[in-house]
Design an enzyme around this catalytic site. Structure first.
Site, PDB file in Angstrom:
ATOM      1  N   ASP A 180     -15.531  14.745   0.664  1.00 11.90           N
ATOM      2  CA  ASP A 180     -15.560  15.964  -0.142  1.00 11.90           C
ATOM      3  C   ASP A 180     -17.017  16.306  -0.411  1.00 11.90           C
ATOM      4  OD1 ASP A 180     -14.785  18.161  -1.574  1.00 11.90           O
ATOM      5  OD2 ASP A 180     -13.638  17.077  -3.085  1.00 11.90           O
TER       6      ASP A 180
ATOM      7  N   ASP B 254     -17.152  24.673  -1.618  1.00 10.70           N
ATOM      8  CA  ASP B 254     -16.294  25.724  -2.180  1.00 10.70           C
ATOM      9  C   ASP B 254     -16.456  25.756  -3.698  1.00 10.70           C
ATOM     10  OD1 ASP B 254     -15.118  23.133  -2.181  1.00 10.70           O
ATOM     11  OD2 ASP B 254     -13.191  24.006  -2.750  1.00 10.70           O
TER      12      ASP B 254
ATOM     13  N   ALA C 121      -8.557  23.528  -6.611  1.00  9.13           N
ATOM     14  CA  ALA C 121      -8.544  23.882  -8.037  1.00  9.13           C
ATOM     15  C   ALA C 121      -7.160  23.788  -8.673  1.00  9.13           C
ATOM     16  CB  ALA C 121      -9.133  25.274  -8.254  1.00  9.13           C
TER      17      ALA C 121
ATOM     18  N   CYS D 299       9.605  -3.062  -9.813  1.00  8.72           N
ATOM     19  CA  CYS D 299       8.961  -2.688  -8.551  1.00  8.72           C
ATOM     20  C   CYS D 299       9.016  -3.868  -7.588  1.00  8.72           C
ATOM     21  CB  CYS D 299       7.508  -2.303  -8.832  1.00  8.72           C
ATOM     22  SG  CYS D 299       6.485  -2.153  -7.363  1.00  8.72           S
TER      23      CYS D 299
ATOM     24  N   CYS E 116       6.694  -4.527  -5.200  1.00  8.98           N
ATOM     25  CA  CYS E 116       5.412  -4.847  -4.557  1.00  8.98           C
ATOM     26  C   CYS E 116       4.990  -6.291  -4.831  1.00  8.98           C
ATOM     27  CB  CYS E 116       4.332  -3.856  -4.980  1.00  8.98           C
ATOM     28  SG  CYS E 116       3.466  -4.280  -6.502  1.00  8.98           S
TER      29      CYS E 116
ATOM     30  N   CYS F  93       4.001  -7.173  -8.483  1.00 13.69           N
ATOM     31  CA  CYS F  93       5.108  -7.215  -9.451  1.00 13.69           C
ATOM     32  C   CYS F  93       6.049  -8.379  -9.206  1.00 13.69           C
ATOM     33  CB  CYS F  93       5.873  -5.898  -9.430  1.00 13.69           C
ATOM     34  SG  CYS F  93       4.819  -4.536  -9.946  1.00 13.69           S
TER      35      CYS F  93
HETATM   36  N1  GUN Z   1     -11.122  18.108  -5.507  1.00  9.95           N
HETATM   37  C1  GUN Z   1     -10.169  18.559  -6.352  1.00  9.95           C
HETATM   38  N2  GUN Z   1     -10.103  19.911  -6.317  1.00  9.95           N
HETATM   39  C2  GUN Z   1     -11.029  20.330  -5.449  1.00  9.95           C
HETATM   40  C3  GUN Z   1     -11.432  21.628  -4.985  1.00  9.95           C
HETATM   41  O1  GUN Z   1     -10.901  22.672  -5.397  1.00  9.95           O
HETATM   42  N3  GUN Z   1     -12.441  21.654  -4.045  1.00  9.95           N
HETATM   43  C4  GUN Z   1     -13.035  20.521  -3.579  1.00  9.95           C
HETATM   44  N4  GUN Z   1     -13.977  20.625  -2.656  1.00  9.95           N
HETATM   45  N5  GUN Z   1     -12.671  19.288  -4.005  1.00  9.95           N
HETATM   46  C5  GUN Z   1     -11.690  19.210  -4.921  1.00  9.95           C
HETATM   47 ZN    ZN Z   2       4.566  -3.176  -8.192  1.00 11.56          ZN
END
Ligand code: GUN
Ligand code: ZN
Length: 482
Positions: A90, A125, A193, A276, A278, A281
């Site tokens: 990201d 963005d 978002a 659970c 896993c 657990c």
């Molecule tokens: N991580 C959570 N929401 C967003 C987003 O709207 N844009 C980016 N780039 N990373 C995110």
């Molecule tokens: Zn578990």
């Protein structure tokens, strides 16, 4: 190399598929665990051993890290993290939305993501807050779109670029954004978002935003729901056609002493037992887990196992055609998730064209099931039946002489000819004793039959005990007989 996406089984508007980037192919829907190089509760190697095929990390954190910023350029992300699966990075946009500014340009973050060997790059963005007014949302979307255009221009159409879809809570702006990323040629489209919506349990808004974006994002593009989140909402999102989820929730919840399940989370102090299967657990009691020295890490391992199992369950449901049942199940665990589910059902006319023709079964689970895509499709198709002048819809056994055609009745669908008795959806639908909602929906089927066959006279037998509902839904369009 370009990003590729191929879809396989489909269910509602969701699909299983294969996402390819840098010669790596992963199965979708998929969960990309979020890895922060500075605080790794679970290592990428351990993630790989748990079946994780892809992960996501933050290029901005690497670029600002005294410890890693140079090293990652020399070694590359895959070697540094010791993970040879797919790694998405990201850009730092999320930091932008939280801290208000970042010290990199769009071109700088993308070059950096390329240089550290990321498999999927995200431009800078602007995640528009759900509180933003329309003018702000429009202005920020225009900047995002310009940066996406710039990214394509600088790095070419074959660069593994993601095209985030913004637009705040304005459905028409989300539609505009979806169209723009499609026109720009993005094959990988995160919906952005949405974290603040999910944090505030605003699932109705989430459904409207995602449905709006999906309306215009090309069907052939892989769709990532940025920052989702809690496994209880994956089925709902997958039903709309979200293919990827990235989650820091497993770690964030663990730090707060929270134990995830597929239908909600518990404080570890509240648990008397660990419900659970896993490894954590099954090798600890609730008491032992609560008091363990490495409790946060153990909780993170458990949270991840639960989250990954939910993804597996969704893929299986899509293979079987039982995704509506799974969505129904998951969304009954929180009133606001239920509101999101009902909102989704309100979009049934839009979902119906994408739903598959045949499924393993249809399990009636109350009022909500009446609005499912299969019911809508079945009732729309009633117009195609060829019928004579005198038609009987026989809801019970009884005499049937003197009719050109005899149909039977199965709520919530309505009338059906005997030839469809064993086919989907009439055949493999399991219904409990009739209730008001399903009979009402079935009666709407009778009305649709009558309205599309004006030359036929339609008589209905065996519905006397439901005559009030029959009158309300069918009126004079058909006649109740003994
Ligand atoms: N991580 C959570 N929401 C967003 C987003 O709207 N844009 C980016 N780039 N990373 C995110
Ligand atoms: Zn578990």
């Amino acid at each position: 190399m370009a990003i590729t996406f191929e879809s396989l089984d489909s269910d509602i508007a969701g699909r299983t598929g294969k996402l390819g980037a840098s010669k790596k192919i992963i199965r979708t829907p998929a969960l990309l665990p979020v890895i922060n190089p500075h605080l790794m509760l679970v290592t990428p190697k351990e993630l790989h051993a748990m079946g994780v095929e892809a992960l996501i990390t933050n290029a901005y954190i690497f670029s600002q890290s005294r410890q890693y910023s140079e090293r990652v350029k020399e070694e590359g992300l895959h070697r540094l993290l010791d993970f040879d699966g797919l790694i998405m990075t990201d850009s730092g946009s999320f930091q932008l939305s939280v801290y208000g500014e970042v010290s990199l340009t769009n071109e700088q973050t993308l070059s950096y993501q390329r240089d550290i060997g990321s498999d999927i790059w995200v431009p800078l963005d602007i995640p528009t807050s759900p509180d933003a007014d329309r003018t702000t949302a429009e202005r920020e979307l225009a900047i995002t779109t310009e940066r996406l255009r710039e990214a394509k221009e600088l790095f070419g159409n074959d660069a593994p670029l993601a095209g985030p879809v913004q637009g705040g809570i304005y459905p028409d702006l989300r539609e505009q954004a979806g169209k723009a990323v499609g026109d720009l040629g993005f094959a990988f489209c995160p919906i952005g978002a949405v974290v603040p919506l999910m944090e505030a349990y605003r699932y109705r808004d989430l459904v409207d935003v995602v449905m709006a974006a999906k309306r215009t994002i090309p069907r052939s593009a892989c769709v990532h729901l940025f920052g989702a989140g809690h496994p209880a909402m994956f089925a709902l999102a997958a039903a709309m056609g979200c293919d990827l989820f990235d989650s820091a929730a497993y770690a964030l919840y663990a730090k707060e002493g929270r134990y995830l399940t597929s239908h909600g989370s518990f404080k570890i102090d509240e648990l008397t037992d660990l419900p659970c299967a896993c490894a954590v657990c099954r090798s600890h009691t609730a008491e032992e887990l609560r008091n363990a020295k490495d409790r946060t890490r153990l909780l993170a391992l458990h949270n991840l196992a639960v989250t990954l199992a939910e993804i597996a369950r969704i893929r299986q449901a899509m293979a079987d055609g039982t995704l509506w049942e799974l969505v129904d199940d998951r969304c009954r665990n929180h009133p606001l998730l239920l509101a999101g589910y009902r909102e989704l059902l309100g979009h049934n006319a839009e979902l119906e064209p994408f739903d598959r023709a045949s499924k393993r079964r249809f399990f009636y689970r109350g009022d909500e099931s009446c609005a499912r895509t299969e019911v809508l499709r079945y009732q729309r198709q009633l117009a195609r039946l060829r019928l004579g002048n005198e038609v009987l819809v026989a809801c019970e056994a009884g005499h049937r002489d003197g009719f050109d055609d005899v149909l039977f009745f199965k709520p919530p669908f309505g009338p059906y000819p005997v030839e469809l008795k064993e086919t989907f959806p009439v055949g493999p639908t399991e219904i409990p004793p009739w209730d008001e909602a399903m009979v009402r929906q079935g009666c709407r089927g009778i009305r649709m039959l009558a309205e599309s066959h004006k030359e036929s006279r339609i008589s209905v037998s065996g519905l006397r005990s439901w005559h009030t509902i029959f009158r309300e839904e069918v009126g004079d369009a058909a006649e109740l007989v003994e």
